[in-house]
Design a protein around this motif. Structure first.
Motif, PDB file in Angstrom:
ATOM      1  N   LEU A 106       0.838  -1.185   0.000  1.00 44.59           N
ATOM      2  CA  LEU A 106       0.000   0.000   0.000  1.00 44.59           C
ATOM      3  C   LEU A 106       0.879   1.242   0.000  1.00 44.59           C
ATOM      4  O   LEU A 106       1.763   1.385   0.846  1.00 44.59           O
ATOM      5  CB  LEU A 106      -0.913  -0.004   1.228  1.00 44.59           C
ATOM      6  N   VAL A 107       0.619   2.136  -0.926  1.00 43.96           N
ATOM      7  CA  VAL A 107       1.392   3.368  -1.043  1.00 43.96           C
ATOM      8  C   VAL A 107       0.685   4.516  -0.330  1.00 43.96           C
ATOM      9  O   VAL A 107       1.288   5.234   0.466  1.00 43.96           O
ATOM     10  CB  VAL A 107       1.616   3.739  -2.522  1.00 43.96           C
ATOM     11  N   THR A 108      -0.586   4.680  -0.629  1.00 43.10           N
ATOM     12  CA  THR A 108      -1.334   5.799  -0.069  1.00 43.10           C
ATOM     13  C   THR A 108      -2.826   5.555  -0.213  1.00 43.10           C
ATOM     14  O   THR A 108      -3.258   4.757  -1.064  1.00 43.10           O
ATOM     15  CB  THR A 108      -0.946   7.111  -0.771  1.00 43.10           C
ATOM     16  N   SER A 109      -3.606   6.242   0.607  1.00 39.96           N
ATOM     17  CA  SER A 109      -5.055   6.109   0.542  1.00 39.96           C
ATOM     18  C   SER A 109      -5.716   7.454   0.822  1.00 39.96           C
ATOM     19  O   SER A 109      -5.130   8.332   1.462  1.00 39.96           O
ATOM     20  CB  SER A 109      -5.558   5.066   1.536  1.00 39.96           C
ATOM     21  N   ILE A 110      -6.951   7.564   0.341  1.00 34.95           N
ATOM     22  CA  ILE A 110      -7.743   8.764   0.594  1.00 34.95           C
ATOM     23  C   ILE A 110      -9.170   8.338   0.900  1.00 34.95           C
ATOM     24  O   ILE A 110      -9.734   7.480   0.216  1.00 34.95           O
ATOM     25  CB  ILE A 110      -7.691   9.741  -0.608  1.00 34.95           C
ATOM     26  N   THR A 111      -9.724   8.913   1.961  1.00 34.70           N
ATOM     27  CA  THR A 111     -11.080   8.556   2.345  1.00 34.70           C
ATOM     28  C   THR A 111     -12.090   9.466   1.655  1.00 34.70           C
ATOM     29  O   THR A 111     -11.737  10.468   1.034  1.00 34.70           O
ATOM     30  CB  THR A 111     -11.286   8.660   3.854  1.00 34.70           C
ATOM     31  N   ARG A 112     -13.339   9.125   1.824  1.00 37.45           N
ATOM     32  CA  ARG A 112     -14.412   9.926   1.254  1.00 37.45           C
ATOM     33  C   ARG A 112     -14.377  11.346   1.812  1.00 37.45           C
ATOM     34  O   ARG A 112     -14.715  12.312   1.128  1.00 37.45           O
ATOM     35  CB  ARG A 112     -15.745   9.251   1.578  1.00 37.45           C
ATOM     36  N   GLY A 113     -13.931  11.457   3.063  1.00 37.23           N
ATOM     37  CA  GLY A 113     -13.846  12.771   3.692  1.00 37.23           C
ATOM     38  C   GLY A 113     -12.575  13.527   3.365  1.00 37.23           C
ATOM     39  O   GLY A 113     -12.377  14.652   3.831  1.00 37.23           O
ATOM     40  N   GLY A 114     -11.715  12.895   2.573  1.00 34.62           N
ATOM     41  CA  GLY A 114     -10.503  13.579   2.148  1.00 34.62           C
ATOM     42  C   GLY A 114      -9.285  13.341   3.018  1.00 34.62           C
ATOM     43  O   GLY A 114      -8.231  13.936   2.791  1.00 34.62           O
ATOM     44  N   PHE A 115      -9.405  12.466   4.007  1.00 31.66           N
ATOM     45  CA  PHE A 115      -8.247  12.157   4.843  1.00 31.66           C
ATOM     46  C   PHE A 115      -7.293  11.248   4.074  1.00 31.66           C
ATOM     47  O   PHE A 115      -7.711  10.322   3.387  1.00 31.66           O
ATOM     48  CB  PHE A 115      -8.688  11.488   6.136  1.00 31.66           C
ATOM     49  N   THR A 116      -6.016  11.520   4.239  1.00 35.78           N
ATOM     50  CA  THR A 116      -5.003  10.779   3.486  1.00 35.78           C
ATOM     51  C   THR A 116      -4.002  10.106   4.411  1.00 35.78           C
ATOM     52  O   THR A 116      -3.767  10.556   5.546  1.00 35.78           O
ATOM     53  CB  THR A 116      -4.248  11.706   2.529  1.00 35.78           C
ATOM     54  N   ASN A 117      -3.430   9.023   3.910  1.00 34.90           N
ATOM     55  CA  ASN A 117      -2.365   8.315   4.607  1.00 34.90           C
ATOM     56  C   ASN A 117      -1.310   7.918   3.593  1.00 34.90           C
ATOM     57  O   ASN A 117      -1.644   7.614   2.434  1.00 34.90           O
ATOM     58  CB  ASN A 117      -2.894   7.049   5.278  1.00 34.90           C
ATOM     59  N   TYR A 118      -0.061   7.901   4.044  1.00 38.16           N
ATOM     60  CA  TYR A 118       1.037   7.576   3.149  1.00 38.16           C
ATOM     61  C   TYR A 118       1.992   6.571   3.804  1.00 38.16           C
ATOM     62  O   TYR A 118       2.222   6.608   5.016  1.00 38.16           O
ATOM     63  CB  TYR A 118       1.837   8.828   2.792  1.00 38.16           C
ATOM     64  N   ALA A 119       2.552   5.707   2.982  1.00 39.05           N
ATOM     65  CA  ALA A 119       3.637   4.862   3.447  1.00 39.05           C
ATOM     66  C   ALA A 119       4.825   5.754   3.796  1.00 39.05           C
ATOM     67  O   ALA A 119       5.038   6.797   3.150  1.00 39.05           O
ATOM     68  CB  ALA A 119       4.028   3.862   2.370  1.00 39.05           C
ATOM     69  N   ASP A 120       5.597   5.351   4.800  1.00 35.65           N
ATOM     70  CA  ASP A 120       6.744   6.174   5.218  1.00 35.65           C
ATOM     71  C   ASP A 120       7.702   6.428   4.063  1.00 35.65           C
ATOM     72  O   ASP A 120       8.313   7.492   3.975  1.00 35.65           O
ATOM     73  CB  ASP A 120       7.482   5.480   6.364  1.00 35.65           C
ATOM     74  N   SER A 121       7.811   5.461   3.179  1.00 35.00           N
ATOM     75  CA  SER A 121       8.780   5.565   2.088  1.00 35.00           C
ATOM     76  C   SER A 121       8.435   6.651   1.071  1.00 35.00           C
ATOM     77  O   SER A 121       9.294   7.059   0.293  1.00 35.00           O
ATOM     78  CB  SER A 121       8.900   4.220   1.365  1.00 35.00           C
ATOM     79  N   VAL A 122       7.184   7.124   1.075  1.00 35.74           N
ATOM     80  CA  VAL A 122       6.785   8.129   0.078  1.00 35.74           C
ATOM     81  C   VAL A 122       6.320   9.441   0.699  1.00 35.74           C
ATOM     82  O   VAL A 122       6.015  10.397  -0.030  1.00 35.74           O
ATOM     83  CB  VAL A 122       5.682   7.587  -0.852  1.00 35.74           C
ATOM     84  N   LYS A 123       6.283   9.506   2.009  1.00 37.75           N
ATOM     85  CA  LYS A 123       5.823  10.735   2.682  1.00 37.75           C
ATOM     86  C   LYS A 123       6.674  11.931   2.267  1.00 37.75           C
ATOM     87  O   LYS A 123       7.896  11.846   2.232  1.00 37.75           O
ATOM     88  CB  LYS A 123       5.885  10.559   4.201  1.00 37.75           C
ATOM     89  N   GLY A 124       5.998  13.011   1.970  1.00 37.74           N
ATOM     90  CA  GLY A 124       6.698  14.222   1.562  1.00 37.74           C
ATOM     91  C   GLY A 124       7.044  14.263   0.088  1.00 37.74           C
ATOM     92  O   GLY A 124       7.470  15.311  -0.417  1.00 37.74           O
ATOM     93  N   ARG A 125       6.868  13.148  -0.603  1.00 37.07           N
ATOM     94  CA  ARG A 125       7.197  13.102  -2.041  1.00 37.07           C
ATOM     95  C   ARG A 125       5.960  12.842  -2.906  1.00 37.07           C
ATOM     96  O   ARG A 125       5.869  13.334  -4.021  1.00 37.07           O
ATOM     97  CB  ARG A 125       8.234  12.009  -2.306  1.00 37.07           C
ATOM     98  N   PHE A 126       5.038  12.041  -2.400  1.00 31.51           N
ATOM     99  CA  PHE A 126       3.836  11.671  -3.160  1.00 31.51           C
ATOM    100  C   PHE A 126       2.626  12.370  -2.572  1.00 31.51           C
ATOM    101  O   PHE A 126       2.531  12.579  -1.363  1.00 31.51           O
ATOM    102  CB  PHE A 126       3.603  10.165  -3.097  1.00 31.51           C
ATOM    103  N   THR A 127       1.674  12.692  -3.441  1.00 28.73           N
ATOM    104  CA  THR A 127       0.425  13.302  -3.007  1.00 28.73           C
ATOM    105  C   THR A 127      -0.748  12.640  -3.717  1.00 28.73           C
ATOM    106  O   THR A 127      -0.769  12.583  -4.959  1.00 28.73           O
ATOM    107  CB  THR A 127       0.403  14.801  -3.307  1.00 28.73           C
ATOM    108  N   ILE A 128      -1.700  12.160  -2.933  1.00 29.03           N
ATOM    109  CA  ILE A 128      -2.911  11.558  -3.496  1.00 29.03           C
ATOM    110  C   ILE A 128      -4.016  12.603  -3.503  1.00 29.03           C
ATOM    111  O   ILE A 128      -4.114  13.441  -2.598  1.00 29.03           O
ATOM    112  CB  ILE A 128      -3.334  10.314  -2.687  1.00 29.03           C
ATOM    113  N   SER A 129      -4.840  12.554  -4.523  1.00 28.02           N
ATOM    114  CA  SER A 129      -5.985  13.460  -4.591  1.00 28.02           C
ATOM    115  C   SER A 129      -7.047  12.823  -5.469  1.00 28.02           C
ATOM    116  O   SER A 129      -6.790  11.805  -6.128  1.00 28.02           O
ATOM    117  CB  SER A 129      -5.572  14.823  -5.159  1.00 28.02           C
TER     118      SER A 129
END
Length: 120
Positions: free
Chosen positions: A47-70
């Motif tokens: 799992l790299v990243t996820s986004i909820t219906r409410g717009g909350f996001t989570n990122y794997a430590d390896s991609v934090k600060g570099r990847f953005t989900i939208s």
């Protein structure tokens, strides 16, 4: 059957950027969550990243600060902006979504993936 189609992958040099798209064949308004996974050769899908219906996001430590989900509900599309790419980001990237119907049936959908290769 809902279809998810990824695009935007390709070959990029280290330090470069790519933006992946995942277009759904139906509205994504009720999909919760939507996720990006990746699978590198010889490794398990992660799992790299996820986004909820409410717009909350989570990122794997390896991609934090570099990847953005939208996501853009009006376009039924989820995005993954990838910056400062590293060779270890090389993988097939998959779009995933969970949807709950009006009858409480839970469905999970996967795209077929798009290849991202980071190499000089």
């Amino acid at each position: 059957q809902v279809q998810l189609v990824e695009s935007g992958g390709g070959l990029v040099q280290p330090g470069g950027s790519l933006r992946l798209s995942c277009v759904a064949s139906t509205s994504i308004a009720t999909m919760n969550p939507m996720r990006w996974y990746r699978q590198a050769p010889g490794k398990q899908r992660e799992l790299v990243t996820s986004i909820t219906r409410g717009g909350f996001t989570n990122y794997a430590d390896s991609v934090k600060g570099r990847f953005t989900i939208s996501r853009d509900i009006s376009k039924s599309t989820m995005y993954l902006q990838m910056n400062s790419l590293k060779p270890e980001d090389t993988a097939v990237y998959y779009c995933n979504a969970i949807d709950v119907t009006s009858t409480r049936e839970i469905n999970e959908y996967w795209g077929r993936g798009t290849q991202v290769t980071v190499s000089s």
